[in-house]
Structures are given as structure tokens and as C-alpha cells.
Scaffold this active site. Sequence first.
Site, mmCIF file in Angstrom:
data_model
loop_
_atom_site.group_PDB
_atom_site.id
_atom_site.type_symbol
_atom_site.label_atom_id
_atom_site.label_comp_id
_atom_site.label_asym_id
_atom_site.label_seq_id
_atom_site.Cartn_x
_atom_site.Cartn_y
_atom_site.Cartn_z
ATOM 1 N N TYR A 144 -48.047 -48.814 19.680
ATOM 2 C CA TYR A 144 -48.526 -47.469 20.111
ATOM 3 C C TYR A 144 -47.930 -47.409 21.586
ATOM 4 C CZ TYR A 144 -51.535 -43.362 20.841
ATOM 5 O OH TYR A 144 -51.826 -42.122 21.350
ATOM 6 N N ASP A 239 -45.157 -52.388 27.777
ATOM 7 C CA ASP A 239 -46.191 -51.311 27.774
ATOM 8 C C ASP A 239 -47.623 -52.230 27.873
ATOM 9 O OD1 ASP A 239 -48.423 -49.699 27.325
ATOM 10 O OD2 ASP A 239 -47.510 -48.714 25.351
ATOM 11 N N LYS A 267 -55.612 -47.478 30.932
ATOM 12 C CA LYS A 267 -56.975 -47.897 30.857
ATOM 13 C C LYS A 267 -57.647 -48.898 31.989
ATOM 14 C CE LYS A 267 -56.239 -47.546 25.811
ATOM 15 N NZ LYS A 267 -55.052 -47.693 25.140
#
Length: 429
Positions: A144, A239, A267
Site C-alpha cells: 500500500y 516506501d 506515520k
Amino acid sequence: MLYQRSSALFADAKKVIPGGVNSPVRAFKAVGGDPIFVEKAKGAYLYDVDGNKLIDYINSWGPMILGHAHPAVLQAVIDKAKKGTSFGMPTELETEIASLAVSMVPNIDKIRFVNSGTEACMSAVRLARGYTGRDKIIKFAGCYHGHSDSFLIQAGSGAVTFGTPNSPGVTEGTAKDTLLARYNDLEQVTAIVEKNKEEIACIILEPVAGNMGCIPPEKGFLEGLRTLCDTHNILLIFDEVMTGFRLAPGGVQELLQVSADIVTFGKVIGGGLPVGAFAAKNEIMSHLAPEGPVYQAGTLSGNPLAMAAGLAMLTELNENRSVFESIAKKTEYLHKGMASVLETSGLPYTINRIGSMISIHFSETPVVDFETAANAAAGDHFKKFFHGMLKEGIYIAPSAFETWFLCDALTYEDLDATIAACEKTVAAM
Ligand SMILES: *Cc1c(COP(=O)(O)O)cnc(C)c1O
């Protein structure tokens, strides 16, 4: 535990918010039931609107690596807020956090801050396309990278070379530039690259996957991608929205000693405020506006509250580097405890773990890619496990495709309570 007030609030929310939530996975659709509404959180614990206390293994999907409401982060935000919350003009704080991030992460000279992981990945791909002058990208099924159009492509069962849109609203035109590969399958990626010579701008992946449960890269996979990219002048994008500042101060690049060309963050880097970032060496970052022609911008990017929270968080991690080892040890302890419980239960299971990321897959066969993760998630086991744990006051992500994130505020008593809850839960399954 009772969740009456949560259910009432959810009913109200559904009237004015699609599905009652502002991000789909919060809605409990994969496990059934109503989501829990939070009142407050402190350290390793969530306190909901019905007065229940839960041990939290989501930690806001990763950011709260030191636990909720960390005093240093809170104080930084409060102090900053008193001076104004956004200016749309440069502040010294942005240079401070950029310098610290650049000092902690290998292979980057410059970093650009944005407001989410989605923005970071979307911008990183645009930069890779602008830099290489090529259109196509390779992504892996089950990875994702946020919800921008180029990434909403799924493999179905088995990998296919040309993606089809998996969300209405993503055009065929966009989908055709995203090529799909199977995670941990170097041979297949190599074949895709060979078939599309001089056309691929970048390969983007989660260097440790966390969005199909936790799936670490197999030995040689990342190294092989690095070599493949070097051979074909393709940029390798890690990522690290999930893994950055979580698995090591320098992320997976440091932990597994493989270098990326562009790295994305989110995050943890925002300490719980909306922050994303992408970073690379000067040679690549110089293509970004206003230095270069690749456009990217943001009204609230680098805003002082977000930067203050992020700087406080990175400073804590940088100055207390034993934290990474401490959480990894706690995660290992939890792993061993749950494994011995599951072993005697007779249930099929595989536990994947790296650092402070861990997930249980209800499958006997190794879970190494999207297909094996989906097979493990197919039955009712996860649903039952989730609700059983919740009944015992343990909050894990409401989907079999999510990793658990541990925070360092967890005590060994909390871990023992979690293992005991696991024992009770699997006994009833
Ligand atoms: C969460 C996540 C994103 C998206 O970040 P948002 O802040 O939710 O937009 C991108 N990549 C990975 C690996 C993630 O885990």
C-alpha cells in the site's frame, strides 16, 4: 465490555460521514460489529467513550512508537500552538527537523515535507518520472502506498503484468502505467523489467511489507531489486511510511543495509500529527520545484504544529536509540508467548515479525506475498480472534491485512496480559 455509547455515536456518524468514518478500515467491516469511539489515550492504553480501557496494538497505525500522549511531543505542540498554528511562510523549525532526519537516514541529502504518506508516495513517483523521463512504474501486489490513483491497482490471484483499476474512478489510462509484481519474487520483477526496457521510471515497494500483515523481504530480494535498478537506470523507491523511524533510526535501509534512491515517510515522522515526507540525494531532489521543474506544493506543508511534534518525536528516538532494541525485545517476547499458545491450540498459524512489527496469519504455510496472505485471511479465524481479543481488552487492527505496531510504553505485564488473552481467545475458537 460494553460498547453502547460507541454504537450510538457510530449511528450518528453514519448520518453525516460516509460509512461513519474518515478512513475505511476503521469501520470494522472486515470483522463485523461497530467501531469503538475513543475518548483519550495515554501510553499503551486507549480509553473509550464507554469507560473501557484497552491495550493498544495499533498506536494510530504506527506513529505512537513511544506510546500515546508522550510528554515531550505534547509539550512541543502546546508551546508552538501559542505562537500561531500556520503561516504559509518558512520557519526555522522546518530546517531543524529536516537536518535531523537527514542525519538519521542513510543516502539522503534533502527532504521535502508534506501532509500524509499518500502525498509523499504520489510525489516521489512524480519526481521519479520527472527525473527519468519515463512513465511506467512497478508496484507489488499487497503493498500500500496511499490512495492516489496510480497505486490503487491490485493483482487479483497471481500477479499480472498489466494492472486493471480496482477502484472505480481510477482510469484505464492511469492503470496501464502501473505494472504489478509479486512480493518476494525477484524473477518475476526481472521479467517485467526486461519486457519494458527503458520505460520504467521506478520500482516502489514497502521494503518490509506491513499492509498485508507483516511480511519481511526474503533474503536477497531487496539486494536483487537494487542490482536490477542499477542495471536498468530505474529508481528504487522505499516506501518507509510504516517502517521509517520504527525499525531502526535510519529505517530499513539501515536495518537491512540496502540503499534506496528515494525514500518516503509518514506515520512516526509526524509524532501523531499529519506529516509525510520524501527524500533523496541532491542529484534527484534538485529536480523538484522551485529548484527544478517537477511541481509539488502544499498550503499546510511543514506547518509549525506538525513540525514541532515530528521534531520532538525524532529527537526522542535519536537520543534514546536503545528504544528500537527495547521494543524489538518486547515484540519477540510477545511472539514467543503467543506462539506457544497457538502451538498447543491446534489452529493453523504463522507469525511474522521484524523489529516492532508483528502479525498472526491463520495459515500453516509461510506467508510471503499477497496471495499467501489472502489465503490465510480467507476463513473465519481472524474475525473470531479479533473479537475474542477485544473482549479481553486487547485492541488489534480490525483486519487480517494489518500488522500490529508495538509501542515502547508497553510493559511486560501488558504483554503477559495479551498472551493470557490470546490463550483464552484461541481456546474458544
Ligand atoms: C500508511 C501508509 C501510507 C499512506 O499514508 P497516509 O498518511 O495514510 O496517507 C503509504 N505507505 C505505507 C507503507 C503506509 O503504511
